[in-house]
Design a protein around this motif. Structure first.
Motif, PDB file in Angstrom:
ATOM      1  N   ASN A 103     -31.868 -20.549 -12.371  1.00  0.00           N
ATOM      2  CA  ASN A 103     -30.918 -19.816 -13.198  1.00  0.00           C
ATOM      3  C   ASN A 103     -29.827 -20.756 -13.717  1.00  0.00           C
ATOM      4  O   ASN A 103     -29.278 -21.561 -12.967  1.00  0.00           O
ATOM      5  N   LEU A 104     -29.520 -20.665 -15.019  1.00  0.00           N
ATOM      6  CA  LEU A 104     -28.482 -21.513 -15.624  1.00  0.00           C
ATOM      7  C   LEU A 104     -27.132 -20.813 -15.518  1.00  0.00           C
ATOM      8  O   LEU A 104     -26.950 -19.710 -16.035  1.00  0.00           O
ATOM      9  N   LYS A 105     -26.195 -21.481 -14.862  1.00  0.00           N
ATOM     10  CA  LYS A 105     -24.854 -20.900 -14.690  1.00  0.00           C
ATOM     11  C   LYS A 105     -23.903 -21.544 -15.697  1.00  0.00           C
ATOM     12  O   LYS A 105     -23.696 -22.758 -15.680  1.00  0.00           O
ATOM     13  N   VAL A 106     -23.372 -20.726 -16.587  1.00  0.00           N
ATOM     14  CA  VAL A 106     -22.442 -21.207 -17.612  1.00  0.00           C
ATOM     15  C   VAL A 106     -21.002 -20.824 -17.257  1.00  0.00           C
ATOM     16  O   VAL A 106     -20.062 -21.554 -17.534  1.00  0.00           O
ATOM     17  N   ILE A 107     -20.850 -19.652 -16.613  1.00  0.00           N
ATOM     18  CA  ILE A 107     -19.536 -19.166 -16.190  1.00  0.00           C
ATOM     19  C   ILE A 107     -19.615 -18.780 -14.725  1.00  0.00           C
ATOM     20  O   ILE A 107     -20.596 -18.173 -14.290  1.00  0.00           O
ATOM     21  N   ASP A 108     -18.600 -19.122 -13.954  1.00  0.00           N
ATOM     22  CA  ASP A 108     -18.533 -18.744 -12.546  1.00  0.00           C
ATOM     23  C   ASP A 108     -17.794 -17.409 -12.446  1.00  0.00           C
ATOM     24  O   ASP A 108     -16.571 -17.350 -12.611  1.00  0.00           O
ATOM     25  N   TYR A 109     -18.545 -16.336 -12.212  1.00  0.00           N
ATOM     26  CA  TYR A 109     -17.947 -15.004 -12.114  1.00  0.00           C
ATOM     27  C   TYR A 109     -17.449 -14.693 -10.712  1.00  0.00           C
ATOM     28  O   TYR A 109     -16.685 -13.742 -10.520  1.00  0.00           O
ATOM     29  N   GLU A 110     -17.894 -15.478  -9.734  1.00  0.00           N
ATOM     30  CA  GLU A 110     -17.476 -15.231  -8.342  1.00  0.00           C
ATOM     31  C   GLU A 110     -16.092 -15.818  -8.087  1.00  0.00           C
ATOM     32  O   GLU A 110     -15.219 -15.169  -7.530  1.00  0.00           O
TER      33      GLU A 110
END
Length: 922
Positions: A103-110
């Motif tokens: 999975n490509l993570k562009v924004i850290d929502y955690e």
């Protein structure tokens, strides 16, 4: 610095800095955006993005390829949708090292603080054809996400101007708008938001805050980092129907309800919730967003049941769910189907009608991560079906959605008892009729009565309908029809052919004179299917047959007359599509039960009601006409209310017709007499102002009165208030007309219209007389008013030294001289776009702006305009003597005024450079 920068732009930036956004000036940001030595700027901050991608994705080997993919996203709404998928971390990349997709993570929502949040102003963007400059841009991890356009609150139609500007950006530099997901338009007083690629006025909302305050509170709550990331991840969605992609963003009340429901879904102790949102406030979108968010927020994917109680609504919901790319949706076609899906513990969204739970096995699934979303909950779970449902999945969490107030007879039981037990008020979230009227998500409703000799006799209506105990708690048109079938005298009266013929003639006349000129459409609601056909027969005699269509349900036992209206699905879909989207035919739909729930057509304005209804069935039916409509870029068509014409007499006693126990039910519907009284009071208020300050309203307008109008309305506040008041009166006239009531006020209204035209002509840069008037008022103007005799006090002249002297020497008030001078300058720029004229015009407009804001006296403004014009004459003379052409001379004077050495030679060099790069003007 512009006034909008001081009033709105700078404060918004400062408030955002206060809540943790890092401010970068235009110059600082352009260093980060620089692509090459030719000063080409990218839209993405590549280094910032690269750093974050490496930080979030330790196994990402080819980060440049990902950035390249983002930069090459195709322009337009489809590219915007794809870009949002990247922002939501829904895309994958292939890791050679691990030999699998990750999975490509562009924004850290955690961990929100793991992201870069940058705010900048004057964001310059260009492509091969156009260049734009956005006021304030918000950038997350190097990606521009939000455009904020600011205006000064003193500007007329400031928010509307901002939205038009954003619309222009979409057309001129779509590459940037493909990346941006949202926009804000603010003039320091109003704070509106919407999604890019949907500039429909129905999709632009005011941001509200539960804390008191103006721009600072609105800015700090809206641009709160968590809130913005929630918008990106949860509050924006796309829907594709019939090859048309549409983008939606949630309204404030939908966001509140969604967050409360998600918290409830994660709460292990509470298993019930009632969401009470009034008709027309977007319940379906709230439900779909909730289903999507519960499913995607839970690690072990849950089972979500979406229940409705209408087959046609089931089809609509399925279409809606499929349209937003939810590929984990199953449709239960039968009782066996729903039983198997629950037995097999299907993980995803199941769409079903409540009827498919009849006699389903008890305890079929005991898991506690089953979530049931029940539409129209006030009726769906009543009786045995609700018991079967809850017995089959006893540990599920149930969310009930209702749009109607609760019937007096059901308080403390029914919907409240089923869904409200975990909340003290009986509901988790409420968005009332009053709330929706304030927010203009729905419109007020007004009713009038048909002729008395056509209405149902009071004793028959009372005994055979209003007093029937069987109607208590009835909230379904099918149940209502069963009750009506027993009221033989009532139905016989309603279906009388002579009566329907007379009503049809009345409807045809009323529709063609009152509703069609507004550009809207109508329903005829008949007592049953046979009555629908009778209405069609007689309406066709009094108006063109292609203006109306019959939409009814069908059965195998129908006679030949009914079978003529057994349209196949494709034909019926086309009729409804044409009714909703097409300004032409059909303009009237004749119905009895179908379309009275769940049908959303903003163009529907009028309802001719000839079917007895009360409580839920009545409220749901009349709510079809309360949807707002404002056609984009068309000031003429704005729906301000819905209208019901009652041929039954049901509204003779509104309290019996809508017997709800709710503080805001009185806001549902009002007698049209209230509108007439409003018209009278508002018109009298304007007439008094004119009589007291300008002229006797009964006098013929002559040159002296024209001058008086110009002088009095030179005060911008008085002028804007008058124009706003006239707009309100005009809206009321449009709704009421034609009506004998207006005859006593017609002369006064016509005179106020003349004064309105004078003020618009005198003080508006561009005057499109027809565009400023609604249809019926425009007709009044065309038939009665000679616009040439209402010059607005202005003498528009060719600007030269003699004519300017003539204006100055005339025995006229200073205010009139100012209007004449500025109009003449505006007239000059229409004819000539040379540099001297543009400069003259811009400087003149700045002087007038200061005059409007009372920063200069009338005397000062007149002198400044005279000096400015005389200076332009002097420059013209000097230009001819200099041997330079107009353009080169403009550069020369500009350089000289800014103390540049050797301005004459440098101006000629500039001219050559500009001539060799001729596209700069475009």
């Amino acid at each position: 610095m512009s006034s909008e920068y001081i009033v709105a732009q700078k404060p918004i930036i400062n408030y955002c800095k206060k809540i943790g956004w890092t401010y970068k000036s235009r110059e600082e940001l352009e260093k980060l955006r620089l692509l090459n030595e030719n000063k080409t700027f990218g839209f993405i901050l590549k280094d910032n993005l690269k750093r974050k991608l490496i930080q979030f994705n330790p196994n990402l080997e080819d980060v440049d390829q990902i950035i390249d993919n983002l930069e090459k996203v195709s322009d337009g709404i489809y590219g915007n949708k794809l870009f949002l998928e990247y922002l939501k971390n829904k895309k994958n990349f292939f890791s050679k090292k691990l030999n699998r997709e990750l999975n490509l993570k562009v924004i850290d929502y955690e961990d929100i603080n793991n992201n870069d949040f940058i705010v900048t102003d004057e964001f310059y963007a260009k492509n091969h054809f156009n260049a734009i400059r956005q006021d304030v841009v918000f950038i997350i991890n190097g990606l521009p996400i939000i455009d904020c356009e600011t205006k000064n609150a003193t500007k007329e139609d400031a928010i509307e101007e901002s939205i038009k500007q954003i619309d222009r950006y979409h057309n001129e530099v779509p590459e940037l708008l493909t990346l941006q997901q949202m926009f804000v338009a603010s003039d320091a007083m109003d704070f509106n938001y919407g999604s890019t690629w949907n500039l429909s006025r129905r999709g632009i909302f005011k941001w509200k805050s539960d804390k008191p305050g103006k721009l600072n509170i609105k800015t700090e709550t809206f641009f709160d980092k968590k809130n913005i990331l929630n918008f990106v991840k949860k509050y924006i969605t796309f829907s594709e129907k019939e090859k048309k992609l549409t983008k939606f963003i949630l309204m404030h009340h939908q966001i509140e309800a969604l967050e409360l429901c998600i918290d409830r879904a994660l709460d292990k102790t509470k298993k019930r919730a009632l969401i009470w949102h009034t008709q027309g406030s977007g319940k379906t979108l709230t439900m779909m967003s909730l289903a999507q968010n519960i499913f995607e927020r839970t690690k072990d994917k849950p089972t979500i049941l979406m229940l409705i109680d209408r087959t046609e609504l089931e089809d609509k919901l399925i279409t809606d769910l499929i349209s937003i790319d939810l590929n984990y949706v199953k449709v239960a076609k039968s009782i066996a189907d729903i039983s198997n899906l629950l037995k097999e513990d299907f993980r995803g969204i199941i769409v079903s009608t409540i009827q498919k739970f009849e006699k389903i096995k008890k305890d079929i699934n005991l898991k506690n991560d089953i979530y049931v979303l029940v539409d129209e909950a006030h009726r769906t779970t009543q009786g045995d079906l609700g018991n079967y449902l809850m017995g089959a999945i006893p540990n599920a969490t149930f969310f009930g959605f209702t749009g109607t107030p609760i019937d007096k007879t059901l308080y403390g039981k029914g919907t409240f008892k089923t869904f409200g037990t975990d909340d003290d008020k009986g509901f988790l979230h409420k968005y009332s009729i009053l709330d929706s009227l304030k927010d203009k998500t729905t419109l007020p409703l007004f009713y009038g009565s048909g002729p008395n000799d056509l209405k149902v006799p009071t004793d028959i209506l009372e005994k055979q309908f209003l007093e029937l105990s069987e109607l208590e708690g009835v909230n379904d048109t099918e149940e209502l029809d069963k009750v009506l079938s027993k009221s033989t005298n009532l139905k016989e009266f309603l279906k009388g052919e002579k009566r329907i013929e007379k009503i049809s003639k009345f409807i045809a006349n009323h529709f063609l004179k009152n509703i069609e000129p507004l550009g809207f459409k109508a329903f005829v609601v008949a007592v049953d299917r046979e009555a629908c056909i009778t209405y069609k027969k007689y309406l066709d005699q009094f108006m063109s047959p292609n203006l109306s269509e019959v939409i009814i349900s069908k059965t195998n036992d129908d006679n030949l007359d009914l079978k003529k209206f057994h349209f196949d699905d494709n034909k019926q879909k086309k009729i409804l599509k044409d009714f909703i989207e097409n300004e032409e035919k059909p303009k009237i739909l004749i119905v009895t039960s179908k379309l009275l729930t769940g049908f959303d057509a903003p163009i529907l304005y009028g309802m001719y009601l000839d079917k007895p209804m009360k409580d839920h069935t009545l409220l749901q039916a009349i709510a079809r006409v309360n949807r707002p409509l404002r056609r984009d870029n068309d000031e003429k068509i704005e729906k301000t209310n819905g209208f019901i014409l009652d041929f039954v007499g049901i509204f003779s006693n509104v309290k019996k017709a809508l017997a709800f126990d709710s503080e805001d039910v009185e806001s549902v519907i009002h007698n049209i007499d209230i509108l007439k009284e409003n018209f009278k009071q508002k018109l009298e208020k304007i007439v008094k102002e004119i009589n007291d300050n300008v002229t006797n309203i009964s006098k013929q307008i002559d040159d002296t009165i024209l001058d008086n109008i110009i002088v009095y309305f030179s005060d911008k506040k008085k002028r804007e208030l008058f124009l706003e008041n006239f707009k309100e009166v005009q809206n009321l006239y449009e709704i009421i007309s034609p009506d004998p009531f207006l005859s006593d006020f017609l002369n006064q209204y016509r005179k106020i219209l003349e004064i309105f035209l004078v003020v618009k002509k005198a003080y508006t840069k561009k005057v499109y007389t027809d565009k400023n008037l609604l249809e019926k008022t425009k007709k009044l103007y065309q038939e009665n008013i000679d616009i040439e005799n209402l010059r607005g006090g202005e003498d528009i002249i060719e600007l030269n030294e003699d004519t300017v002297k003539e204006i100055i020497d005339k025995n006229k008030p200073k205010e009139v001289k100012i209007v004449n001078l500025i109009k003449s300058i505006r007239n000059k720029i229409k004819k000539s776009k040379d540099f001297g004229t543009i400069s003259l015009s811009e400087k003149a407009e700045k002087i007038i702006e200061k005059y409007d804001e009372r920063q200069r006296t009338t005397e000062e403004v007149l002198n400044e305009l005279i000096n400015l014009i005389n200076k332009s004459f002097e420059d013209k003379s000097n230009q001819k003597k200099s041997g330079l052409d107009v353009e080169t001379y403009f550069y020369y004077k500009f350089l000289e005024e800014n103390d540049i050495d050797d301005p004459k030679n440098k101006s000629q060099t500039l001219k050559k450079l500009f001539d060799s790069n001729y596209n700069w003007k475009k």
